[in-house]
Design an enzyme around this catalytic site. Structure first.
Site, PDB file in Angstrom:
ATOM      1  N   HIS A 127       0.854  -1.179   0.000  1.00 44.48           N
ATOM      2  CA  HIS A 127       0.000   0.000   0.000  1.00 44.48           C
ATOM      3  C   HIS A 127       0.895   1.236   0.000  1.00 44.48           C
ATOM      4  O   HIS A 127       2.044   1.170   0.452  1.00 44.48           O
ATOM      5  CB  HIS A 127      -0.886  -0.026   1.259  1.00 44.48           C
ATOM      6  CG  HIS A 127      -2.014   0.937   1.217  1.00 44.48           C
ATOM      7  ND1 HIS A 127      -1.863   2.263   1.519  1.00 44.48           N
ATOM      8  CD2 HIS A 127      -3.323   0.758   0.896  1.00 44.48           C
ATOM      9  CE1 HIS A 127      -3.032   2.873   1.397  1.00 44.48           C
ATOM     10  NE2 HIS A 127      -3.936   1.980   1.018  1.00 44.48           N
ATOM     11  N   TYR A 128       0.378   2.359  -0.480  1.00 43.92           N
ATOM     12  CA  TYR A 128       1.192   3.575  -0.500  1.00 43.92           C
ATOM     13  C   TYR A 128       1.471   4.116   0.900  1.00 43.92           C
ATOM     14  O   TYR A 128       2.430   4.852   1.102  1.00 43.92           O
ATOM     15  CB  TYR A 128       0.553   4.661  -1.374  1.00 43.92           C
ATOM     16  CG  TYR A 128      -0.748   5.219  -0.840  1.00 43.92           C
ATOM     17  CD1 TYR A 128      -0.749   6.265   0.086  1.00 43.92           C
ATOM     18  CD2 TYR A 128      -1.971   4.708  -1.252  1.00 43.92           C
ATOM     19  CE1 TYR A 128      -1.934   6.773   0.586  1.00 43.92           C
ATOM     20  CE2 TYR A 128      -3.159   5.208  -0.762  1.00 43.92           C
ATOM     21  CZ  TYR A 128      -3.137   6.246   0.151  1.00 43.92           C
ATOM     22  OH  TYR A 128      -4.308   6.746   0.639  1.00 43.92           O
ATOM     23  N   ARG A 129       0.674   3.715   1.879  1.00 46.60           N
ATOM     24  CA  ARG A 129       0.915   4.168   3.247  1.00 46.60           C
ATOM     25  C   ARG A 129       2.100   3.417   3.849  1.00 46.60           C
ATOM     26  O   ARG A 129       2.444   2.327   3.407  1.00 46.60           O
ATOM     27  CB  ARG A 129      -0.317   3.941   4.116  1.00 46.60           C
ATOM     28  CG  ARG A 129      -1.452   4.839   3.743  1.00 46.60           C
ATOM     29  CD  ARG A 129      -2.592   4.696   4.722  1.00 46.60           C
ATOM     30  NE  ARG A 129      -3.640   5.635   4.380  1.00 46.60           N
ATOM     31  CZ  ARG A 129      -4.903   5.302   4.185  1.00 46.60           C
ATOM     32  NH1 ARG A 129      -5.292   4.044   4.321  1.00 46.60           N
ATOM     33  NH2 ARG A 129      -5.789   6.223   3.882  1.00 46.60           N
TER      34      ARG A 129
END
Length: 178
Positions: A127-129
């Protein structure tokens, strides 16, 4: 078994911090559940780099990677960056669905930059997080009592991940009442 609640922990050892001129020389990964219980560990992978690349390391990297034995493991390794990426990606896919887990670790943005450049399939899978344990360490320094987690700093990828998980458990108990 795959679960969207599982977390991807990755640590890299590099020839330095400059993503444009330095290379990844070791990668390890651990999968935990959301409560930080270890589900699986991928064996650390030493990634072959040329003598030219290894000789370009700064003094700190030369000293630390020689002391840990990583420099010799890199010289002896036959595994390319691409092959290491594929092995770790296959490991992650067993436990975590595509883009469901943040990338977890300490000062993880630095690792993320190297993943984006040299192992983009792993970067994209996460995920980009990001879950950066360093944030809690800093909040404890600024707003807490400043008594932090005691780290061994072995600079071995798998050890560093285990330590990051233990450190997050420490700060979860100390700082978070959720």
């Amino acid at each position: 078994m795959q679960s969207a609640d599982n977390l991807i922990w990755i640590d890299l050892e590099m020839t330095g911090l400059d993503v444009d001129s330095c290379k990844i020389i070791e990668i390890a990964a651990i999968i935990t559940d959301k409560d930080l219980n270890i589900i699986a560990e991928a064996e650390p992978i030493a990634i072959h780099q040329s003598d030219e690349i290894l000789n370009s390391m700064n003094e700190w990297c030369i000293k630390v990677h020689c002391e840990t034995g990583l420099t010799q493991r890199v010289k002896d390794s036959k595994i390319s960056t691409e092959a290491a990426e594929q092995q770790i990606l296959e490991f992650i896919r067993k436990f975590v669905p595509y883009q469901s887990s943040p990338l977890c670790g300490n000062s993880i943005w630095q690792d993320r930059r190297f993943l984006a450049k040299y192992m983009p399939k792993i970067d994209e899978y996460c995920h980009y997080r990001m879950l950066d344990v360093t944030t809690l360490k800093l909040l404890n320094q600024y707003w807490g009592d400043g008594k932090g987690f005691e780290k061994k700093n072995t600079h071995k990828a798998l050890d560093d991940i285990r330590e990051s998980i233990a450190e997050l458990k420490f700060y979860r108990q100390k700082l978070l009442s959720i």
